[in-house]
Design an enzyme around this catalytic site. Structure first.
Site, short mmCIF file in Angstrom:
data_model
loop_
_atom_site.label_atom_id
_atom_site.label_comp_id
_atom_site.label_asym_id
_atom_site.label_seq_id
_atom_site.Cartn_x
_atom_site.Cartn_y
_atom_site.Cartn_z
N ARG A 106 0.79 -1.22 0.00
CA ARG A 106 0.00 0.00 0.00
C ARG A 106 0.83 1.28 0.00
O ARG A 106 0.59 2.19 -0.79
CB ARG A 106 -0.91 0.09 1.24
CG ARG A 106 -2.21 -0.63 1.13
CD ARG A 106 -2.55 -1.22 2.46
NE ARG A 106 -1.57 -2.23 2.75
CZ ARG A 106 -1.65 -3.49 2.30
NH1 ARG A 106 -2.70 -3.86 1.63
NH2 ARG A 106 -0.69 -4.37 2.54
N THR A 107 1.78 1.35 0.91
CA THR A 107 2.49 2.63 1.07
C THR A 107 3.27 2.96 -0.19
O THR A 107 3.17 4.06 -0.73
CB THR A 107 3.41 2.56 2.31
OG1 THR A 107 2.65 2.06 3.40
CG2 THR A 107 3.96 3.93 2.65
N LYS A 166 26.27 -4.38 -1.24
CA LYS A 166 27.73 -4.30 -1.36
C LYS A 166 28.34 -3.63 -0.13
O LYS A 166 29.53 -3.34 -0.10
CB LYS A 166 28.11 -3.47 -2.60
CG LYS A 166 27.58 -4.03 -3.90
CD LYS A 166 27.90 -3.06 -5.03
CE LYS A 166 26.98 -3.26 -6.21
NZ LYS A 166 26.96 -2.08 -7.09
N ARG A 179 11.19 3.78 3.61
CA ARG A 179 10.80 2.81 4.65
C ARG A 179 12.04 2.01 5.02
O ARG A 179 12.79 1.57 4.14
CB ARG A 179 9.70 1.87 4.16
CG ARG A 179 9.47 0.72 5.13
CD ARG A 179 8.27 -0.11 4.79
NE ARG A 179 7.04 0.62 5.05
CZ ARG A 179 5.83 0.08 4.97
NH1 ARG A 179 5.70 -1.19 4.64
NH2 ARG A 179 4.75 0.79 5.21
N HIS A 188 4.70 5.75 11.62
CA HIS A 188 4.24 5.63 10.23
C HIS A 188 3.32 6.83 9.98
O HIS A 188 2.11 6.70 9.86
CB HIS A 188 3.50 4.30 10.05
CG HIS A 188 3.29 3.87 8.63
ND1 HIS A 188 3.50 4.70 7.54
CD2 HIS A 188 2.87 2.68 8.12
CE1 HIS A 188 3.21 4.03 6.44
NE2 HIS A 188 2.83 2.81 6.76
N1 CP Z 1 -0.38 0.03 5.73
C1 CP Z 1 0.86 -0.30 5.27
O1 CP Z 1 1.88 0.28 5.67
O2 CP Z 1 0.86 -1.29 4.33
P1 CP Z 1 2.13 -1.75 3.53
O3 CP Z 1 3.08 -2.41 4.51
O4 CP Z 1 1.64 -2.72 2.48
O5 CP Z 1 2.76 -0.53 2.93
#
Ligand code: CP
Length: 302
Positions: free
Chosen positions: A51-52, A80, A101, A129
Site C-alpha cells: 500500500r504505502t 555491497k 521505509r 508511520h
Molecule cells: N499500511 C501499510 O503500511 O501497508 P504496507 O506495509 O503494504 O505498505
C-alpha cells in the site's frame, strides 16, 4: 510544511494536519493534476510494502512526476556494504523528495538529518508511520464528520504496531478517549501511556473485545507482526489473539467504522468485509489523496 521532512507525526502541528485534510479532499475531487511536471521523487523501500509504496507511486504519477528507487534493499548497493548515510547523500542528488521505509527505528530521523532534500518516513521499524496516520485521520474525518472527542478502540499488536503509535499521538490533539485491547505481551508501551497522561487524556486497557465496544466510534484493528518478534514462540502464542467476526459488531453504533492499516492475516474475518462497518479498503484509496497532499505541500506546490 514547505521543505519540512515528515519523520514523526509530531513534526507537524494540528493546523498542518487540518491543512493536509483540506488539500487531500481537493485531490479526491480531482486527483490528476500536473503539479510535479516531471519532477523526480525517490522511493527507497528497505522493507516490503504494498500500500504505502504503490499509493505513493500512484500519487506521484497522478501529479505528473517520475519515480526512482527500489522496492527491496537487495536490489540496491546496500548489498555491497553501502551505508544508509551514503545512500541518502547520493539519492538526494537525484530527487526532489525522498520517501523511505526502513526496518530500524530512528533510521528515518537519521536519514532526514543527512539528506539535502526533504524526507518522508514511510515507516521505521516499530516506531512511526506518519503518512498512514494522516490517511487514518482523513478516513476518520470522512466517516465521522469530525475528529473531536471520539472513542477509539485499538486492537491487537499495540507494542510493535507503528501505526497505532503515530495515530495515538495525532488523535491526542483532538481529545480522543482510548481503549487498548491486547494480550499482555503486546500491550501499548508505557511511553505512549505517559504521553496521554501528560495531556490529561483518558484511556483504559483490556484483554478482550467485549460489550464495551458498543461505545466505539472507530475500531482500529492491527496485525500481529511476525517480522517484529525476536522470539518465535512468543509470536506463536499471540498470533491468533483476536479475530474480529461480524457478529461481534452487533449493537455497535451505526456510524462506527472498522479501520485496519492492512495487510491483514486473519484478525478480521472476511465475513466483516460486506458489513456496513467495514472501511479498510476505502481507507487504502484515501492513502493516494493524502499522499498527494503531503508531497504537494512539502514541495510548495499547494
Ligand atoms: N499500511 C501499510 O503500511 O501497508 P504496507 O506495509 O503494504 O505498505
Amino acid at each position: 510544511m514547505k521543505n519540512t521532512s515528515l519523520v514523526s507525526i509530531t513534526d507537524y502541528s494540528k493546523a498542518d494536519y487540518m491543512k493536509i485534510m483540506e488539500v487531500a479532499a481537493d485531490f479526491e475531487k480531482n486527483s490528476y493534476q500536473n503539479l510535479l511536471n516531471g519532477k523526480v521523487i525517490g522511493t527507497l523501500f528497505f522493507e516490503p510494502s504494498t500500500r504505502t509504496r504503490l499509493s505513493f507511486e500512484s500519487a506521484i504519477s497522478r501529479l505528473g512526476g517520475k519515480v526512482i528507487g527500489f522496492s527491496e534493499s537487495g536490489s540496491s548497493s546496500v548489498t555491497k556494504g553501502e551505508t544508509l548515510y551514503d545512500t541518502i547523500k547520493v539519492v538526494s542528488n537525484y530527487a526532489e523528495l525522498i520517501v523511505m521505509r526502513h526496518p530500524l527505528e530512528g533510521s528515518a530521523r537519521y536519514a532526514s538529518e543527512n539528506s539535502n532534500v526533504p524526507l518522508v518516513n514511510a515507516g521505521d521499524g516499530a516506531n512511526q508511520h506518519p503518512t498512514q496516520t494522516l490517511l487514518d485521520l482523513y478516513s476518520i474525518l470522512k466517516t465521522q464528520n469530525t475528529l473531536d472527542n471520539l472513542n477509539i478502540f485499538m486492537v491487537g499488536d499495540l507494542k510493535y504496531g507503528r501505526t497505532v503509535h503515530s495515530l495515538l499521538m495525532a488523535l491526542s490533539e483532538f481529545d480522543a478517549t482510548f481503549t487498548f485491547i491486547s494480550p499482555d505481551e503486546l500491550k501499548m508501551p508505557q511511553e505512549y501511556k505517559d504521553y496521554l497522561n501528560k495531556k490529561g487524556l483518558k484511556f483504559s486497557e483490556q484483554k478482550d473485545i467485549d460489550e464495551a465496544v458498543k461505545v466505539a466510534d472507530i475500531i482500529y484493528m492491527t496485525r500481529v507482526q511476525k517480522e517484529r518478534f525476536s522470539d518465535p514462540i512468543e509470536y506463536e502464542r499471540t498470533k491468533n489473539a483476536y479475530v474480529l467476526k461480524r457478529e461481534m459488531l452487533e449493537g455497535t453504533k451505526e456510524s462506527m467504522r472498522v479501520l485496519h492499516p492492512l495487510p491483514r492475516v486473519n484478525e478480521i474475518d472476511t465475513d466483516v468485509d460486506s458489513s456496513p462497518h467495514a472501511y479498510y479498503f476505502e481507507q487504502t484509496e484515501n492513502g493516494v489523496y493524502v499522499r498527494q497532499a503531503i508531497i504537494s505541500l512539502i514541495l510548495g506546490l499547494k
